[in-house]
Design an enzyme around this catalytic site. Structure first.
Site, mmCIF file in Angstrom:
data_model
loop_
_atom_site.group_PDB
_atom_site.id
_atom_site.type_symbol
_atom_site.label_atom_id
_atom_site.label_comp_id
_atom_site.label_asym_id
_atom_site.label_seq_id
_atom_site.Cartn_x
_atom_site.Cartn_y
_atom_site.Cartn_z
ATOM 1 N N GLY A 158 -20.051 5.353 9.540
ATOM 2 C CA GLY A 158 -20.827 4.586 8.580
ATOM 3 C C GLY A 158 -20.159 4.375 7.241
ATOM 4 O O GLY A 158 -20.713 3.695 6.373
ATOM 5 N N ASP A 160 -17.673 2.777 4.540
ATOM 6 C CA ASP A 160 -17.036 1.465 4.379
ATOM 7 C C ASP A 160 -15.600 1.580 3.885
ATOM 8 O O ASP A 160 -14.713 0.867 4.339
ATOM 9 C CB ASP A 160 -17.840 0.609 3.395
ATOM 10 C CG ASP A 160 -19.257 0.361 3.885
ATOM 11 O OD1 ASP A 160 -19.426 0.197 5.113
ATOM 12 O OD2 ASP A 160 -20.184 0.334 3.064
ATOM 13 N N HIS A 185 -2.167 -5.715 -2.981
ATOM 14 C CA HIS A 185 -2.734 -5.226 -1.723
ATOM 15 C C HIS A 185 -3.907 -4.287 -1.984
ATOM 16 O O HIS A 185 -3.969 -3.616 -3.019
ATOM 17 C CB HIS A 185 -1.666 -4.511 -0.896
ATOM 18 C CG HIS A 185 -0.787 -5.444 -0.125
ATOM 19 N ND1 HIS A 185 0.537 -5.181 0.144
ATOM 20 C CD2 HIS A 185 -1.037 -6.665 0.421
ATOM 21 C CE1 HIS A 185 1.058 -6.184 0.836
ATOM 22 N NE2 HIS A 185 0.117 -7.093 1.017
ATOM 23 N N ASP A 304 8.663 4.328 -2.419
ATOM 24 C CA ASP A 304 7.865 4.010 -1.237
ATOM 25 C C ASP A 304 8.473 4.653 0.009
ATOM 26 O O ASP A 304 9.663 4.517 0.270
ATOM 27 C CB ASP A 304 7.823 2.479 -1.116
ATOM 28 C CG ASP A 304 7.102 1.996 0.123
ATOM 29 O OD1 ASP A 304 6.337 2.776 0.715
ATOM 30 O OD2 ASP A 304 7.296 0.816 0.491
ATOM 31 N N HIS A 473 6.233 -11.244 13.123
ATOM 32 C CA HIS A 473 5.827 -10.431 11.969
ATOM 33 C C HIS A 473 7.000 -9.563 11.536
ATOM 34 O O HIS A 473 7.764 -9.060 12.360
ATOM 35 C CB HIS A 473 4.643 -9.531 12.314
ATOM 36 C CG HIS A 473 4.229 -8.645 11.174
ATOM 37 N ND1 HIS A 473 3.646 -9.136 10.034
ATOM 38 C CD2 HIS A 473 4.339 -7.298 10.987
ATOM 39 C CE1 HIS A 473 3.397 -8.144 9.199
ATOM 40 N NE2 HIS A 473 3.802 -7.021 9.760
ATOM 41 N N HIS A 477 7.878 -3.278 4.001
ATOM 42 C CA HIS A 477 8.357 -2.008 3.459
ATOM 43 C C HIS A 477 9.799 -1.747 3.864
ATOM 44 O O HIS A 477 10.256 -2.168 4.928
ATOM 45 C CB HIS A 477 7.469 -0.865 3.939
ATOM 46 C CG HIS A 477 6.045 -0.981 3.488
ATOM 47 N ND1 HIS A 477 5.598 -0.498 2.285
ATOM 48 C CD2 HIS A 477 4.972 -1.558 4.082
ATOM 49 C CE1 HIS A 477 4.315 -0.761 2.148
ATOM 50 N NE2 HIS A 477 3.903 -1.401 3.229
#
Length: 665
Positions: A158, A160, A185, A304, A473, A477
């Site tokens: 439940g 979100d 993003h 990253d 695709h 990164h």
């Protein structure tokens, strides 16, 4: 000067000549004063000791001169001249010692003063994918880099979304000088509205991510102080932080990395990035400036780690454009293509191919519509007005002339593509022969949902093309070789891998070791830890801030915790039994019931015998409690719950949630 020394000065040794003796005596007095002055430069007791030593030295030299006068003088120099020279030498030695002592004391004072240190406190993005947020603190000032969200795990029933815990920032709200956004993003901007509800902080970023944030704030009925920054621009935040925004390539427009100058040194934050030498927008990375920053000296780099497990290089976005071009040119049916709504460069390429093939374009999905409108308004996309078709009118366009750009590349249950696959979309129905392209790769954890959508599309007769079949695709990164290049350009003293699960962070740390960085200079942190960095060293401190994810359920923020999730999990596994009984408060007898209501446990109509037995068992337990004159209803509820739980498990080997409700009549 001691009394003995003074007396010796008044009665010098017999000179070889009268004039020479007079000058020698004068020289001794002057030298004695210089020695005393030199002694006074040393402070306190240490200076007094040096003064005594100097006086003794002077006295010894003069006594020696007196003894020399009785003997034969050296040629060209009188005995008193030698004495004067000895006293002068002693004075110079004493003065030098005093000066050195002063310098040593000053040096020790400087060493005691600690070098400036800045604190790095990650509040999200470590040991996880998403929810990126980092605070940098120096004295009475804090700046924040990004404020994202993450999507719930499968066991978060439940929920979100999940956002960072802002409690540390709330406690230090007066220190906060600004929030810097690296790109648009969701894992970097999704938490901004929730942060602004507790802290009114100015936001700094490039045009596109600020536009996306503004759309989010409108949905929440909010406004914010936003400052537009251009790549290459340097701006100040407070007294201690100077930030230089630098162009970086990623899978979304207007991405930047940050060079942050602090009193402790320079800190470099890569943001999310890949190295694309031929970016679609024509704005490559400024490698010369990155190398220059590295030459200037970087204290700490945060980089990253999302794709560090992959060797080699990440392919350019132009590779996808070529593959899509081949797919478009060889197709005579309707094309439905799903991709990330934030990847405006890929959407622009799809529009360009549609124009080249003489096709119209329709857009489906709320987030896709919003991003296309914003990107067009800000000039990041150009769509000819005669090409764009309203989705509800797309059925009037021949299939071979239609392209539909939609959300749902990750198989999200409520996305436009998932609703098309389930025949629940109001405007678009999948036809046999439709060519459906999933221009993305499944995010870890979404593989099953994507596979379910693909299966439903294939069942309806659609031709489905996804990343396993064609190069449609590329990641946004950096892979290992690109990360090595970034390390080689920046050359930081200390390194802290960010943006990844533990395996990503550890692999990135190992990669830094292979490039020559000492292991003691690499730090693996968890959310809520603190890395205190100065020119001299870096120290990790655990659990400085609360950093557990805050779950958002509808309009509720943080009101769902582990106990609620446990109950939801139990309800999902074995269902619910509600037992209702009415008890007469005067006679303490059962007035009505007990009755059982079941949800998610068994289908009652097919298991009436079981329900009746459970009712009788509950009644027996209640009668036993009443016979014991038990008036504590909590105790009665516990007895009924435990007795019924054992009975149900013995009959079914299931453990539903049992909720007794007693009514007083």
């Amino acid at each position: 000067m001691s009394e003995e020394t003074k007396m010796t000065s008044r009665k010098p040794a017999k000179p070889a000549g009268k004039n020479t003796s007079s000058r020698s005596g004068s020289g001794q007095k002057n030298t004695g004063r210089k020695a005393s002055a030199g002694n006074r430069t040393g402070g306190g007791k240490q200076g007094t000791n040096r003064k005594t030593a100097s006086a003794r030295s002077g006295s010894s030299a003069k006594n020696h001169a007196g003894r020399s006068g009785a003997g034969k003088a050296a040629p060209g120099k009188s005995a008193s001249g030698k004495a004067a020279e000895a006293v002068k030498t002693a004075g110079r030695t004493s003065k030098a010692a005093g000066s050195a002592g002063a310098r040593g004391a000053a040096s020790r004072g400087r060493r005691k003063k600690a070098a400036p240190a800045v604190k790095i406190i990650p509040l999200g993005g470590l040991h996880e994918i998403g929810k990126n947020m980092t605070a940098l603190e120096y004295e009475d000032e804090i700046i924040i880099v990004d404020c994202g969200l993450s999507f719930p795990d499968d066991d978060m029933f439940g929920i979100d979304k999940v956002i960072p815990d802002f409690s540390y920032l709330e406690k230090n709200s007066k220190k906060i000088k600004g929030l810097i956004i690296t790109h648009g993003h969701e894992d970097h901007i999704g938490g901004v509205p929730y942060l602004l509800k507790v802290i009114n902080v100015p936001i700094y970023g490039t045009r596109f991510p600020l536009g996306l944030i503004e759309n989010k704030l409108k949905e929440h009925g909010m406004k914010a102080r936003m400052h537009t920054v251009k790549a290459g621009q340097t701006f100040k935040l407070g007294k201690h932080f100077s930030v230089e925004a630098l162009r970086i390539t990623h899978s979304i427009a207007d991405s930047i990395c940050l060079s942050i100058t602090t009193p402790a040194g320079k800190i470099f934050h890569t943001g999310d990035f890949k190295i694309d030498y031929t970016p679609v927008d024509g704005d490559p990375i400024d490698f010369a400036r990155l190398a220059q920053i590295g030459s200037e000296g970087v204290l700490l780099m945060m980089a990253d780690s999302t794709n560090v497990l992959r060797q080699g290089y990440t392919a350019s976005e132009r590779v996808v454009g070529k593959t899509l071009g081949n797919i478009f040119r060889g197709c005579n049916s309707r094309i439905i293509i799903a991709t990330f709504s934030s990847n405006v460069h890929r959407i622009q390429k799809i529009v360009d191919l549609a124009k080249e093939c003489g096709r119209k374009v329709a857009v489906s999905g709320r987030s896709m519509v919003n991003v296309v409108e914003l990107a067009t308004e800000l000039g990041y996309m150009k769509i000819p007005s005669n090409m764009l078709v309203d989705l509800n009118k797309a059925k009037n366009v021949p299939d071979k002339e239609m392209v539909i750009i939609t959300t749902g590349s990750q198989g999200e249950p409520m996305s436009a593509l998932a609703r098309m696959a389930s025949s629940e979309h109001k405007a678009i129905k999948i036809k046999r022969g439709d060519r459906v392209i999933l221009s993305s790769s499944p995010v870890p954890g979404n593989e099953l949902t994507v596979a379910n959508v693909v299966n439903k599309l294939v069942e309806k007769g659609a031709e489905v093309i996804y990343s396993d079949i064609a190069d449609i695709h590329v990641s946004g990164h950096a892979c290992q070789e690109e990360l090595k290049l970034m390390h080689s350009l920046i050359r930081p003293k200390f390194f802290m891998p960010v943006h990844g699960e533990y395996r990503h962070l550890q692999t990135h740390a190992d990669l830094a070791h292979t490039l020559g960085m000492p292991k003691d200079n690499v730090f693996l942190l968890s959310n809520g830890d603190c890395l205190t960095v100065s020119e001299d060293n870096a120290v990790k401190t655990e659990k400085v801030a609360e950093a557990e994810g805050i779950m958002v359920d509808g309009l509720g923020v943080g009101d769902v915790g582990n106990i609620v999730l446990r109950d939801r999990r139990l309800l999902s596994e074995s269902g619910l039994i509600i037992l209702v009984a009415a008890i007469d408060r005067y006679s303490n007898r059962i007035a009505s019931g007990p009755d059982i209501i079941s949800r998610g446990f068994v289908y009652v109509r097919e298991n009436e015998d079981l329900i009746d037995e459970a009712c009788r068992k509950a009644e027996e337990i209640l009668e036993e409690c009443i016979a014991k004159d038990m008036k504590d209803w909590n105790g009665m509820k516990t007895a009924v719950r435990e007795g019924l739980r054992k009975f149900i498990y013995a009959k079914t080997k299931r453990s539903p949630v049992i909720l007794p409700i007693f009514l007083e009549v």
